[in-house]
Design a protein around this motif. Structure first.
Motif, short mmCIF file in Angstrom:
data_model
loop_
_atom_site.label_atom_id
_atom_site.label_comp_id
_atom_site.label_asym_id
_atom_site.label_seq_id
_atom_site.Cartn_x
_atom_site.Cartn_y
_atom_site.Cartn_z
N VAL A 65 2.36 1.74 4.37
CA VAL A 65 1.78 0.74 3.48
C VAL A 65 0.27 0.95 3.51
O VAL A 65 -0.31 1.16 4.56
CB VAL A 65 2.12 -0.70 3.93
CG1 VAL A 65 1.41 -1.72 3.06
CG2 VAL A 65 3.62 -0.92 3.90
N SER A 66 -0.36 0.90 2.34
CA SER A 66 -1.79 1.14 2.25
C SER A 66 -2.46 0.02 1.44
O SER A 66 -1.92 -0.43 0.43
CB SER A 66 -2.04 2.50 1.58
OG SER A 66 -3.42 2.78 1.52
N ASP A 67 -3.62 -0.41 1.92
CA ASP A 67 -4.40 -1.42 1.20
C ASP A 67 -5.08 -0.80 -0.02
O ASP A 67 -5.40 0.38 -0.03
CB ASP A 67 -5.48 -2.02 2.11
CG ASP A 67 -4.90 -2.88 3.22
OD1 ASP A 67 -3.84 -3.50 3.00
OD2 ASP A 67 -5.52 -2.95 4.29
N LEU A 68 -5.30 -1.64 -1.01
CA LEU A 68 -6.04 -1.26 -2.22
C LEU A 68 -7.39 -1.98 -2.18
O LEU A 68 -7.43 -3.20 -1.99
CB LEU A 68 -5.26 -1.69 -3.47
CG LEU A 68 -3.88 -1.04 -3.63
CD1 LEU A 68 -3.08 -1.77 -4.69
CD2 LEU A 68 -4.03 0.43 -3.96
N PHE A 69 -8.46 -1.24 -2.36
CA PHE A 69 -9.81 -1.80 -2.25
C PHE A 69 -10.50 -1.88 -3.60
O PHE A 69 -10.46 -0.93 -4.38
CB PHE A 69 -10.66 -0.97 -1.28
CG PHE A 69 -10.12 -0.97 0.12
CD1 PHE A 69 -10.45 -2.01 0.99
CD2 PHE A 69 -9.28 0.03 0.56
CE1 PHE A 69 -9.94 -2.02 2.28
CE2 PHE A 69 -8.77 0.03 1.85
CZ PHE A 69 -9.10 -1.01 2.71
N MET A 70 -11.14 -3.00 -3.85
CA MET A 70 -11.84 -3.24 -5.11
C MET A 70 -13.10 -2.38 -5.19
O MET A 70 -13.95 -2.46 -4.32
CB MET A 70 -12.20 -4.73 -5.19
CG MET A 70 -12.69 -5.15 -6.52
SD MET A 70 -11.34 -5.17 -7.70
CE MET A 70 -11.83 -6.53 -8.69
#
Length: 126
Positions: A65-70
């Motif tokens: 699982v990977s975070d998405l960064f703005m």
């Protein structure tokens, strides 16, 4: 790998395309290849103002699982509805499958983004 020159990129492997008063955001070809088969995209930030570099969602692949960064400050005005039932579209066409549409707040945010050439140098591409 493919890195369209009309897009901007982040060190965290998101791409951004600026339109008039909004921008489309997704993940790069490099990111989707590193993740592998994407099975779920979770973006719970519709109608929220998200700060630059804050997490706006997650991408779940078979093994991680990977975070998405703005990439910029802005308000999320749309989440791609196709991702709810077809998350694999991110693997099939990472630049055609945007994840969120945002109203962009600050023009200065663009200054910290990478060009295709700078992004390619960062990931060690030719």
């Amino acid at each position: 790998m493919n890195y369209p020159e009309h897009l901007f990129y982040t060190k965290d492997h998101e791409w951004i395309s600026f339109e008039q008063d909004h921008a489309l955001i997704g993940i790069t070809d490099f990111a989707q290849k590193e993740l592998g088969d994407i099975v779920y995209v979770d973006i719970p930030c519709l109608n929220k103002i998200i700060a630059k570099e804050a997490i706006f969602g997650t991408v779940e692949a078979v093994k991680t699982v990977s975070d998405l960064f703005m990439p910029v400050n802005g308000k999320v005005i749309a989440v791609n509805p196709l991702l709810e039932t077809k998350p694999e579209l991110v693997n099939q066409d990472p630049y055609g499958c945007w994840m969120i549409k945002v109203l962009v707040s600050l023009a200065e945010d663009r200054e910290s983004l990478l060009t295709a050439e700078q992004y390619l140098a960062q990931i060690g591409g030719n």
